[in-house]
Design a protein around this motif. Structure first.
Motif, PDB file in Angstrom:
ATOM      1  N   GLU A  51     -18.950 -21.655 -42.813  1.00  0.00           N
ATOM      2  CA  GLU A  51     -19.215 -22.805 -41.947  1.00  0.00           C
ATOM      3  C   GLU A  51     -17.920 -23.484 -41.521  1.00  0.00           C
ATOM      4  OE1 GLU A  51     -21.788 -25.155 -44.344  1.00  0.00           O
ATOM      5  OE2 GLU A  51     -23.588 -23.957 -43.902  1.00  0.00           O
ATOM      6  N   GLN A  52     -17.007 -23.641 -42.474  1.00  0.00           N
ATOM      7  CA  GLN A  52     -15.734 -24.289 -42.152  1.00  0.00           C
ATOM      8  C   GLN A  52     -14.894 -23.433 -41.211  1.00  0.00           C
ATOM      9  OE1 GLN A  52     -14.124 -27.626 -43.338  1.00  0.00           O
ATOM     10  NE2 GLN A  52     -13.632 -26.823 -41.322  1.00  0.00           N
ATOM     11  N   ALA A  53     -14.866 -22.140 -41.449  1.00  0.00           N
ATOM     12  CA  ALA A  53     -14.099 -21.242 -40.583  1.00  0.00           C
ATOM     13  C   ALA A  53     -14.665 -21.230 -39.165  1.00  0.00           C
ATOM     14  CB  ALA A  53     -14.085 -19.832 -41.164  1.00  0.00           C
ATOM     15  N   ARG A  54     -15.966 -21.267 -39.055  1.00  0.00           N
ATOM     16  CA  ARG A  54     -16.572 -21.322 -37.725  1.00  0.00           C
ATOM     17  C   ARG A  54     -16.213 -22.624 -37.018  1.00  0.00           C
ATOM     18  NH1 ARG A  54     -22.644 -18.911 -39.123  1.00  0.00           N
ATOM     19  NH2 ARG A  54     -22.088 -16.700 -38.886  1.00  0.00           N
ATOM     20  N   ALA A  55     -16.205 -23.730 -37.760  1.00  0.00           N
ATOM     21  CA  ALA A  55     -15.841 -25.022 -37.180  1.00  0.00           C
ATOM     22  C   ALA A  55     -14.397 -25.010 -36.693  1.00  0.00           C
ATOM     23  CB  ALA A  55     -16.059 -26.132 -38.194  1.00  0.00           C
ATOM     24  N   ILE A  56     -13.517 -24.380 -37.443  1.00  0.00           N
ATOM     25  CA  ILE A  56     -12.124 -24.277 -37.024  1.00  0.00           C
ATOM     26  C   ILE A  56     -12.017 -23.443 -35.757  1.00  0.00           C
ATOM     27  CG2 ILE A  56      -9.872 -23.291 -37.642  1.00  0.00           C
ATOM     28  CD1 ILE A  56     -10.473 -24.130 -40.547  1.00  0.00           C
ATOM     29  N   GLY A  57     -12.761 -22.348 -35.704  1.00  0.00           N
ATOM     30  CA  GLY A  57     -12.755 -21.519 -34.505  1.00  0.00           C
ATOM     31  C   GLY A  57     -13.194 -22.285 -33.268  1.00  0.00           C
ATOM     32  N   ALA A  61     -10.846 -23.428 -29.805  1.00  0.00           N
ATOM     33  CA  ALA A  61     -11.212 -22.810 -28.525  1.00  0.00           C
ATOM     34  C   ALA A  61     -10.430 -23.463 -27.390  1.00  0.00           C
ATOM     35  CB  ALA A  61     -12.706 -22.949 -28.283  1.00  0.00           C
ATOM     36  N   GLY A  62      -9.830 -22.622 -26.571  1.00  0.00           N
ATOM     37  CA  GLY A  62      -9.080 -23.125 -25.430  1.00  0.00           C
ATOM     38  C   GLY A  62      -7.629 -23.435 -25.715  1.00  0.00           C
ATOM     39  N   THR A  63      -7.215 -23.421 -26.985  1.00  0.00           N
ATOM     40  CA  THR A  63      -5.820 -23.710 -27.311  1.00  0.00           C
ATOM     41  C   THR A  63      -4.922 -22.492 -27.175  1.00  0.00           C
ATOM     42  OG1 THR A  63      -6.025 -23.207 -29.679  1.00  0.00           O
ATOM     43  CG2 THR A  63      -6.582 -25.463 -28.965  1.00  0.00           C
ATOM     44  N   GLY A  64      -5.526 -21.301 -27.253  1.00  0.00           N
ATOM     45  CA  GLY A  64      -4.729 -20.085 -27.219  1.00  0.00           C
ATOM     46  C   GLY A  64      -4.067 -19.747 -28.546  1.00  0.00           C
ATOM     47  N   VAL A  65      -4.357 -20.540 -29.572  1.00  0.00           N
ATOM     48  CA  VAL A  65      -3.743 -20.323 -30.885  1.00  0.00           C
ATOM     49  C   VAL A  65      -4.737 -19.585 -31.778  1.00  0.00           C
ATOM     50  CG1 VAL A  65      -2.756 -21.409 -32.937  1.00  0.00           C
ATOM     51  CG2 VAL A  65      -2.317 -22.375 -30.664  1.00  0.00           C
ATOM     52  N   PRO A  66      -4.363 -18.406 -32.284  1.00  0.00           N
ATOM     53  CA  PRO A  66      -5.286 -17.658 -33.146  1.00  0.00           C
ATOM     54  C   PRO A  66      -5.352 -18.255 -34.540  1.00  0.00           C
ATOM     55  CG  PRO A  66      -3.199 -16.508 -32.991  1.00  0.00           C
ATOM     56  CD  PRO A  66      -3.099 -17.695 -32.067  1.00  0.00           C
ATOM     57  N   PHE A  67      -6.431 -17.909 -35.265  1.00  0.00           N
ATOM     58  CA  PHE A  67      -6.508 -18.346 -36.652  1.00  0.00           C
ATOM     59  C   PHE A  67      -6.987 -17.226 -37.546  1.00  0.00           C
ATOM     60  CE2 PHE A  67     -11.052 -18.936 -36.335  1.00  0.00           C
ATOM     61  CZ  PHE A  67     -11.533 -19.081 -37.639  1.00  0.00           C
ATOM     62  N   ASP A  74     -14.535 -10.902 -45.653  1.00  0.00           N
ATOM     63  CA  ASP A  74     -15.948 -11.141 -45.349  1.00  0.00           C
ATOM     64  C   ASP A  74     -16.138 -12.442 -44.572  1.00  0.00           C
ATOM     65  OD1 ASP A  74     -15.155 -12.569 -47.642  1.00  0.00           O
ATOM     66  OD2 ASP A  74     -17.188 -12.633 -48.465  1.00  0.00           O
ATOM     67  N   VAL A  75     -15.409 -13.484 -44.969  1.00  0.00           N
ATOM     68  CA  VAL A  75     -15.511 -14.763 -44.267  1.00  0.00           C
ATOM     69  C   VAL A  75     -14.949 -14.642 -42.850  1.00  0.00           C
ATOM     70  CG1 VAL A  75     -14.718 -17.165 -44.258  1.00  0.00           C
ATOM     71  CG2 VAL A  75     -15.477 -16.099 -46.394  1.00  0.00           C
ATOM     72  N   ALA A  76     -13.835 -13.944 -42.711  1.00  0.00           N
ATOM     73  CA  ALA A  76     -13.250 -13.749 -41.386  1.00  0.00           C
ATOM     74  C   ALA A  76     -14.229 -13.029 -40.453  1.00  0.00           C
ATOM     75  CB  ALA A  76     -11.949 -12.955 -41.495  1.00  0.00           C
ATOM     76  N   GLY A  80     -16.047 -14.883 -37.242  1.00  0.00           N
ATOM     77  CA  GLY A  80     -15.427 -14.479 -35.979  1.00  0.00           C
ATOM     78  C   GLY A  80     -13.982 -14.914 -35.865  1.00  0.00           C
ATOM     79  N   ALA A  81     -13.269 -14.980 -36.998  1.00  0.00           N
ATOM     80  CA  ALA A  81     -11.856 -15.345 -36.992  1.00  0.00           C
ATOM     81  C   ALA A  81     -11.034 -14.224 -36.357  1.00  0.00           C
ATOM     82  CB  ALA A  81     -11.373 -15.617 -38.408  1.00  0.00           C
ATOM     83  N   ASP A  82      -9.786 -14.544 -36.065  1.00  0.00           N
ATOM     84  CA  ASP A  82      -8.907 -13.557 -35.427  1.00  0.00           C
ATOM     85  C   ASP A  82      -8.306 -12.580 -36.419  1.00  0.00           C
ATOM     86  OD1 ASP A  82      -8.883 -14.533 -32.585  1.00  0.00           O
ATOM     87  OD2 ASP A  82      -8.200 -16.354 -33.589  1.00  0.00           O
ATOM     88  N   GLY A  83      -8.462 -12.869 -37.715  1.00  0.00           N
ATOM     89  CA  GLY A  83      -7.921 -11.951 -38.699  1.00  0.00           C
ATOM     90  C   GLY A  83      -7.868 -12.565 -40.074  1.00  0.00           C
TER      91      GLY A  83
END
Length: 220
Positions: A51-57, A61-67, A74-76, A80-83
């Motif tokens: 849930e927290q990782a999704r909120a960060i994603g 959004a729109g910043t162009g900065v990956p996370f 499994d959490v990534a 839907g994290a970048d890695g």
């Protein structure tokens, strides 16, 4: 595999949640000069981490900065994290690559020569050496490698993988950021220097400026 801009890796640690919303902090860092965001959580449940990782994603959004997510492939995947950023006790980088795909960012911590040899053979996009200095952000059973140790491990990595971005972590502030970049780092990973500051936005800008100045000087 992607080319990673590792100049400023802002690590949003779950322990910061009592100071401010973690996703909001990540967005502040991204908008003020961080080039990579890492979500690190050593205590919460898998459900809470997703849930927290999704909120960060969403916040990024729109910043162009990956996370990337620390430790947990499994959490990534679920968020839907970048890695991911992996340590010596985490999933093997080759297995993580097979699960996440060629477009994912995979980083690896390097603490000693054995780790460096592992990194050389691994399908990773960056390595982060450390801890370089003492840090209070987490318990670290390994002694700091210092500037000389950093330089030695960096040389090992670059001898085999000259294009691999190499960062530094632990105990780094504005002053030390310039010092470690001058010693050869492509950038720094920080927690407290940004997120424990009275003004995280300003702290991010100052750190990024310190890194950029040192990189410019090194390129002369």
């Amino acid at each position: 595999m992607p080319r990673v801009d590792y100049r400023l890796n802002a690590i949003a640690d779950a322990r910061l949640a009592d100071r401010a919303n973690l996703a909001d902090l990540a967005r502040v860092a991204a908008l003020n000069g961080a080039t990579l965001i890492q979500y690190r959580d050593k205590t919460n449940s898998t459900r809470t981490m997703i849930e927290q990782a999704r909120a960060i994603g969403v916040a990024l959004a729109g910043t162009g900065v990956p996370f990337v997510v620390n430790d947990r492939v499994d959490v990534a995947l679920a968020a839907g994290a970048d890695g991911v950023h992996l340590g010596r006790d985490d999933m093997d980088a080759a297995m993580a690559r097979s699960m996440l795909g060629d477009a994912a960012i995979i980083g690896l911590t390097v603490k000693n020569e054995a780790d460096a040899r592992t990194a050389i053979a691994a399908p990773i996009d960056y390595a982060c050496i450390g801890g370089v200095y003492e840090t209070l952000s987490k318990h670290n059973p390994d002694p700091p490698v210092g500037i000389d140790g950093f330089a030695r491990l960096r040389s090992m990595l670059l001898a085999a993988r000259p294009d691999l971005p190499i960062g530094a972590i632990a105990g780094i502030d504005v002053g030390r950021a310039g010092e470690i970049v001058t010693a050869g780092a492509d950038g720094v990973a920080v927690i407290s220097a940004i997120f424990s500051a009275a003004d995280p936005a300003r702290a991010t800008r100052e750190l990024r400026a310190s890194v950029d100045r040192a990189l410019k000087e090194a390129a002369r």
